[in-house]
Write a protein that holds these residues in place. Structure first.
Motif, short mmCIF file in Angstrom:
data_model
loop_
_atom_site.label_atom_id
_atom_site.label_comp_id
_atom_site.label_asym_id
_atom_site.label_seq_id
_atom_site.Cartn_x
_atom_site.Cartn_y
_atom_site.Cartn_z
N THR A 228 0.81 12.26 6.50
CA THR A 228 -0.41 11.97 7.27
C THR A 228 -0.42 10.57 7.88
O THR A 228 -1.16 10.31 8.81
N ASN B 66 -1.60 8.08 6.29
CA ASN B 66 -2.78 7.42 5.71
C ASN B 66 -2.45 6.71 4.41
O ASN B 66 -1.57 7.13 3.66
N SER B 67 -3.22 5.65 4.12
CA SER B 67 -3.12 4.96 2.83
C SER B 67 -3.65 5.89 1.74
O SER B 67 -4.60 6.63 1.95
N VAL B 68 -3.02 5.81 0.58
CA VAL B 68 -3.42 6.63 -0.56
C VAL B 68 -3.84 5.70 -1.68
O VAL B 68 -3.12 4.77 -2.03
N TYR C 280 -6.07 0.32 -3.69
CA TYR C 280 -5.21 0.51 -2.52
C TYR C 280 -4.19 -0.62 -2.38
O TYR C 280 -3.14 -0.40 -1.80
N ILE D 191 1.60 4.85 1.27
CA ILE D 191 1.35 5.60 2.50
C ILE D 191 1.89 7.02 2.34
O ILE D 191 3.06 7.21 1.97
N ASP D 192 1.04 8.01 2.59
CA ASP D 192 1.48 9.40 2.57
C ASP D 192 2.24 9.64 3.88
O ASP D 192 1.67 9.53 4.97
N ARG E 74 0.84 -1.20 0.00
CA ARG E 74 0.00 0.00 0.00
C ARG E 74 0.87 1.25 0.00
O ARG E 74 1.94 1.27 0.60
#
Length: 76
Positions: A19, A21-23, A34, A15-16, A13
């Protein structure tokens, strides 16, 4: 007859890093993808090369497992 359980699989996945979070990456199937099969596939998921920026985006490796929750949810 009991179905053969699926083996755990590994997915990657995007990841940003800012943040955590998954992108998702837009797919031709009109939704965001994803999970990718490799680091290279994740990095190349955007035609503009957005995910090639290793300082902005990390690639995380996950193991996906399957757990039987209920063997028959469509009761007679």
């Amino acid at each position: 007859m009991t179905p053969k359980p699926k083996e755990p699989e590994e997915v990657y996945r995007i990841i940003d890093r800012s943040t955590g979070n998954s992108v998702g990456s837009y797919s031709r199937a009109y939704h965001d993808e994803y999970d990718f099969e490799s680091v290279e596939q994740a990095r190349e998921a955007n035609c503009h090369g957005v995910f090639q920026d290793k300082e902005q985006y990390a690639i995380a490796k996950y193991r996906v497992t399957y757990e039987l929750l209920d063997g028959d949810v469509d009761y007679p």
